[in-house]
Design an enzyme around this catalytic site. Structure first.
Site, PDB file in Angstrom:
ATOM      1  N   CYS A  69       4.665   7.634 -19.057  1.00 45.14           N
ATOM      2  CA  CYS A  69       5.048   7.273 -17.945  1.00 45.14           C
ATOM      3  C   CYS A  69       5.149   7.768 -16.980  1.00 45.14           C
ATOM      4  O   CYS A  69       4.906   6.968 -15.753  1.00 45.14           O
ATOM      5  CB  CYS A  69       6.194   5.995 -18.224  1.00 45.14           C
ATOM      6  N   ARG A  74       4.767  17.094 -28.211  1.00 43.78           N
ATOM      7  CA  ARG A  74       6.451  17.065 -28.450  1.00 43.78           C
ATOM      8  C   ARG A  74       6.264  18.018 -29.428  1.00 43.78           C
ATOM      9  O   ARG A  74       5.542  18.068 -30.696  1.00 43.78           O
ATOM     10  CB  ARG A  74       5.888  15.379 -28.811  1.00 43.78           C
ATOM     11  N   GLN A 133      -1.741   9.698 -26.439  1.00 36.05           N
ATOM     12  CA  GLN A 133      -1.483   7.719 -26.667  1.00 36.05           C
ATOM     13  C   GLN A 133      -2.997   7.625 -26.318  1.00 36.05           C
ATOM     14  O   GLN A 133      -3.370   7.347 -24.949  1.00 36.05           O
ATOM     15  CB  GLN A 133      -0.599   7.981 -26.536  1.00 36.05           C
ATOM     16  N   ASP A 149      -2.197   4.993 -24.130  1.00 35.00           N
ATOM     17  CA  ASP A 149      -1.463   4.258 -23.681  1.00 35.00           C
ATOM     18  C   ASP A 149      -1.867   2.903 -22.469  1.00 35.00           C
ATOM     19  O   ASP A 149      -3.001   2.973 -21.947  1.00 35.00           O
ATOM     20  CB  ASP A 149      -0.563   4.965 -22.697  1.00 35.00           C
ATOM     21  N   HIS A 208       0.009   0.787 -19.007  1.00 32.66           N
ATOM     22  CA  HIS A 208       1.711   0.132 -18.713  1.00 32.66           C
ATOM     23  C   HIS A 208       0.736  -0.863 -17.872  1.00 32.66           C
ATOM     24  O   HIS A 208       0.387  -0.531 -16.666  1.00 32.66           O
ATOM     25  CB  HIS A 208       2.244   1.394 -17.723  1.00 32.66           C
ATOM     26  N   LYS A 257      10.802  -4.612 -27.719  1.00 32.58           N
ATOM     27  CA  LYS A 257       9.836  -4.685 -27.936  1.00 32.58           C
ATOM     28  C   LYS A 257       9.744  -5.259 -29.632  1.00 32.58           C
ATOM     29  O   LYS A 257       9.963  -6.207 -30.399  1.00 32.58           O
ATOM     30  CB  LYS A 257       9.695  -3.150 -28.287  1.00 32.58           C
ATOM     31  N   HIS A 315       4.852  -1.266 -21.139  1.00 30.88           N
ATOM     32  CA  HIS A 315       4.420  -0.875 -21.807  1.00 30.88           C
ATOM     33  C   HIS A 315       4.074  -0.766 -23.335  1.00 30.88           C
ATOM     34  O   HIS A 315       4.618  -0.765 -24.600  1.00 30.88           O
ATOM     35  CB  HIS A 315       5.798   0.778 -21.898  1.00 30.88           C
TER      36      HIS A 315
END
Length: 635
Positions: free
Chosen positions: A330, A359, A377, A379, A381, A461, A507
RNA sequence: GCCGGCGUAGCUCAACGGAAGAGCAACUGAUUUGUAAUCAGUAGGUUGGGGGUUCGAUUCCCUUCGCCGGCUCCA
C-alpha cells in the site's frame, strides 16, 4: 409424565425416566447408539432425569454434537491412560476438535512419539473394561481439595465465575474437572486412535509454560476410524511439498529458508494463473501498477509500519540511508496516487499490483508454500467516494466468487469484522463503513458471520474463506476499508465543489498469496491440474524410434495452436512412457506407431480416463485445445 | 520464537561404537517396444556444518543450521 420428541410427538414415560429410557423405548438400536441427550436444547448426560414436558432428543454419533461428545469422552479416556503410564503427570485440558481431540499434559519427564503406543494400549484396556462415566456436582471448596495436586485444574477452578456449577466426571480411577456431558461408558467409544504429540502453551499464551499436547481421534466404529485414517493418508499423498517435488514445480533450499524457488514447470503454472488473473482484473476495471521492493525509511515511518510492523521487516542500508524491503504494497501504491492530482471524476480508481512482499516470519511457522517469507500478493487498492464504497465492495465480492468458481471453490464463507476497541477514525466513519460492507453482502443475498470488534484498527473488513476438496478451509481473499493510510499520506481529490477532499481507500486481495494459492490448488487437484493450468498439456509418445519424426509433426500442430506439448523420445517401452506421464499428471497422451503414421492419426489417451481410441490429427488437436481452453472471462 | 522429533546418494529408506548399503532416478550399452515399470552394467556419500568423548563416531555428548509435527502469529 410426558416428554416431547423432535418430531413433535409425545412420549409417555414413568417417573424418574432419563434420556436412556427414551432411547430404549424408541428402539434397541437407538439405545445402543445413544451417547447423550438434549433436553430443551441443552446437551446433557444420557442418565439425566427428565421432567414432564421436556423437549427431548437422543444424540448419537451421527450428529456433529454427538461426535464431538464422543471425542471429548475419548480425551478423558486418553488422559486416564496417560496418567496410568506416567503417574506423576499433571493434566491440563482436553477438548474435542474438528477432526478429533487432544489433551494437554505436563509430564514429569519428556515423552516422545514412542510412548504413544503405550497410551494406545492402555486406552484399549479401558474400553474393554466398559468403565462408566459418572457425573458429580461439587462445591468450590471440594473441587479445590479434590484437585489439590493438579495445579492447572486449580487455576481453572479459581477462574470459574462465582455461582457456576462445578461438575466433575469419574471413570475408572480418573477424575476430571469437566462441564460434560459424556457418553455413558467407555464401550461407546470403540474406535480411538492416538495420533501425534506436540507442544502447546498453557492457555495458548506464549508467555506460559509449554505443555505436551497429545492428539487423537475417535469414531463410533472401527470402520469409520479406518476410513478417516485412510483419508489422512490420502491428504499426505497430496501434500504440495511432495507433489511440488515430484512434478518438478518448485523447491526449497537451506540457503534461503522460507523462500521458494520456482522451477520452469512451476513458473508455467504461476504465469498461466497470472494470465487468467490479469484478464479478470482488466475486465473488472483494474489497471496494473508495480512499485519498488525497497523503499526509504521515511515512507515506513509515515505509514506506521516502522513502529508497528518492524519485527516482521527486512532492512538494508544504501548510501548510509535506512531502507526497508516492503512487507505490504500500500505505501508504494499510495505514492503513485500522490504523483498526480486527482478528480472525483476519475473515481472509482482501481489500481492492482502483483506485489512481492517480504515478511520475516518466525522460523517455526514456515510451511511449504503455505507459509513463506516472500510472497506475491494479488493486491489492489480502490480509491473512491464514500458513497461508491458499497458498489465497489459488491464488485469485489463478485470478482472473488467468479474467480473462485473457476477452481471449483464454490463453498465460500464470509466474515464481516467490525470496529475493534483500539481504532482510529470517528464513530460516524465506522458506522458508515460497516453499513456499506454489510449492505454489499445483503445486496448479494449472502450469508456471513459477524465478528464484532475483529476489524483492523484502521477499518472494517470482509474475509473470504474457501473450502478445498478435502474439507479444509483457507482464508485467501480479504476486502478492507482503510481510514489510516489516506490520513497519514494526506491523500486528496478535487470534488465537484472544487474543494479538496479525502478519498476512501479500499484494500483487497482475491487469491491472497499467489504462492500459497498455488499450494492450495496443488493439494486441491492432487497435482492433476485442469488442462488449462497443466505445465505440460500433452505428450506425444512414439511407439518406436522410427515414429519420433511423426510424433514431432503431431506435436508441432499442437504447438502451433499454443498448446504446451512435448515428445517423449526416450528409448523406453510404451507402457513405461505412459506410466511416467500418467504420474506426471499430463492431461493428454498422443500415442503414435505404425498404424497412426500410416493413417495420419493418433491414438488418444487422457489422464485418468485411459485409452480413447484413434482419431484424426485435427480431431486430436481440437480435443486437446478444447479441454485446455483458459476459463472464460466476461466483464 | 517455544516444545518434541528428524537430518545417511537426486528421491524413498537401511545400517545405530568396529570396513556406509538397497530400490527408484542418473549415466552407458543392448532392446524398438501398442496403453501404468525391458534387461545388463557404471557411477554416485568428509552420513547437514562445527566442536568434543573414544584406540575407533553415521552411531554417544555439546553447539549451530535446516526440515517435520504442533503452539503463538498470519496471506
Amino acid at each position: 409424565m410426558k416428554v416431547i420428541l423432535p418430531d413433535g410427538s409425545e412420549l409417555a414415560l414413568p417417573e424418574g425416566a432419563t434420556g436412556m429410557t427414551v432411547a430404549e423405548s424408541i428402539g434397541p438400536r437407538l439405545a445402543k447408539a445413544a451417547l447423550g441427550v438434549t433436553i430443551n436444547g441443552e446437551l446433557k448426560d444420557l442418565d439425566t432425569p427428565l421432567a414432564d414436558g421436556d423437549h427431548v432428543s437422543v444424540i448419537t454419533a451421527q450428529s456433529e454434537e454427538g461426535l464431538s461428545l464422543l471425542r471429548h469422552s475419548a480425551s478423558h479416556v486418553m488422559a486416564e491412560a496417560v496418567t496410568r503410564v506416567f503417574p506423576d503427570t499433571k493434566v491440563a485440558i482436553g477438548p474435542s476438535t474438528k477432526d478429533g481431540f487432544y489433551y494437554d499434559f505436563d509430564f514429569p519427564e519428556p515423552v516422545s512419539e514412542e510412548d504413544l503406543s503405550r497410551f494406545q494400549a492402555e486406552i484399549e484396556k479401558s474400553i474393554k473394561e466398559t468403565q462408566s462415566f459418572q457425573r458429580e456436582v461439587v462445591s468450590r471448596e471440594e473441587a479445590l481439595e479434590l484437585f489439590e495436586n493438579e495445579p492447572y485444574k486449580l487455576e481453572l477452578i479459581r477462574d470459574l465465575p462465582e455461582g457456576e456449577t462445578i461438575s466433575i466426571y469419574r471413570h475408572g480411577n480418573f477424575l476430571d474437572l469437566c462441564r460434560g456431558p459424556h457418553v455413558p461408558d467407555t464401550s461407546r467409544i470403540p474406535a480411538v486412535k492416538v495420533l501425534s504429540i506436540a507442544g502447546a502453551y498453557w492457555r495458548g499464551d506464549s508467555d506460559n509454560r509449554m505443555l505436551t499436547r497429545i492428539y487423537g481421534t475417535a469414531f463410533p466404529s472401527r470402520k469409520e476410524l479406518e476410513k478417516h485414517l485412510e483419508s489422512l493418508e490420502l491428504a499426505k499423498q497430496r501434500d504440495h511439498r511432495k507433489v511440488g517435488r515430484e512434478l518438478d514445480l518448485f523447491s526449497f533450499h537451506d540457503e534461503a529458508p522460507g523462500f521458494p524457488f520456482f522451477h520452469p514447470k512451476g513458473m508455467v503454472v504461476v504465469n498461466t494463473l497470472l494470465d487468467y488473473w490479469r484478464k479478470e482484473h482488466i475486465a473488472a476495471g483494474y489497471r496494473e501498477i508495480k512499485t519498488p521492493l525497497i523503499l526509504d525509511r521515511s515512507l515506513w515511518e509515515r505509514s506506521g509500519h516502522w513502529d508497528n510492523y518492524k519485527d516482521n521487516m527486512y532492512f538494508t542500508k544504501i548510501d548510509n540511508l535506512d531502507f526497508a524491503v516492503k512487507p505490504m504494497n500500500c505505501p508504494g501504491g499510495i505514492l503513485i496516487y500522490r504523483a498526480a492530482q486527482h478528480s472525483y471524476r476519475e473515481f472509482p480508481m482501481r489500481m492492482a499490483e502483483l506485489g512481492l512482499v517480504h515478511r520475516h516470519e518466525l522460523s517455526g511457522v514456515l510451511h511449504g508454500l503455505f507459509r513463506v517469507r516472500a510472497f506475491t500478493q494479488d493486491d489492489a487498492h480502490v480509491y473512491c467516494l464514500p458513497d461508491q464504497v458499497e458498489n465497489e465492495v459488491v464488485r469485489v465480492i463478485e470478482l472473488v466468487r467468479r474467480m473462485y468458481h473457476t477452481f471449483g471453490f464454490d463453498k465460500v464463507h464470509m466474515e464481516l469484522s467490525t470496529r475493534p476497541a483500539k481504532s482510529i477514525g470517528t464513530a460516524e466513519m465506522w458506522e458508515r463503513a460497516e453499513t456499506a460492507l454489510a449492505s454489499a453482502l445483503g445486496r448479494l443475498d449472502l450469508e456471513y458471520r459477524l465478528n464484532p470488534g475483529d476489524g483492523a484498527f484502521y477499518g472494517p473488513k470482509i474475509d473470504f474463506h474457501i473450502e478445498d476438496i478435502m474439507g479444509r478451509t483457507w482464508q485467501c481473499a480479504t476486502c478492507q476499508l482503510d481510514f489510516a493510510m489516506p490520513e497519514r499520506f494526506e491523500l486528496e481529490y478535487i470534488g465537484e465543489d472544487n474543494q479538496r477532499h479525502r478519498p476512501v481507500m479500499l484494500h483487497r486481495t482475491v487469491l491472497g498469496s499467489i504462492e500459497r494459492f498455488l499450494g492450495i490448488i496443488i493439494e486441491h487437484y492432487g497435482g492433476a491440474f485442469p488442462a488449462w493450468l497443466a505445465p505440460v498439456q500433452a505428450v506425444a509418445i512414439p511407439v518406436a524410434d522410427r515414429h519420433i519424426e511423426y510424433a514431432h509433426s503431431v506435436a508441432a500442430e499442437l504447438s502451433a495452436a499454443d498448446l504446451r506439448v512435448e515428445v517423449d523420445e526416450r528409448a523406453e517401452s510404451v507402457g513405461r512412457k505412459i506410466r511416467d506421464n500418467e504420474l506426471l499428471k499430463v492431461p493428454f497422451m498422443l500415442i503414435v506407431g505404425d498404424k497412426e503414421a500410416a493413417a495420419g492419426t493418433v491414438s488418444m489417451r487422457a489422464r485418468g480416463r485411459g485409452d480413447l481410441g484413434a482419431m484424426s490429427r485435427d480431431a486430436a488437436a481440437k480435443m486437446v485445445a478444447d479441454e485446455s481452453r483458459a476459463p472464460r472471462v466476461d466483464g
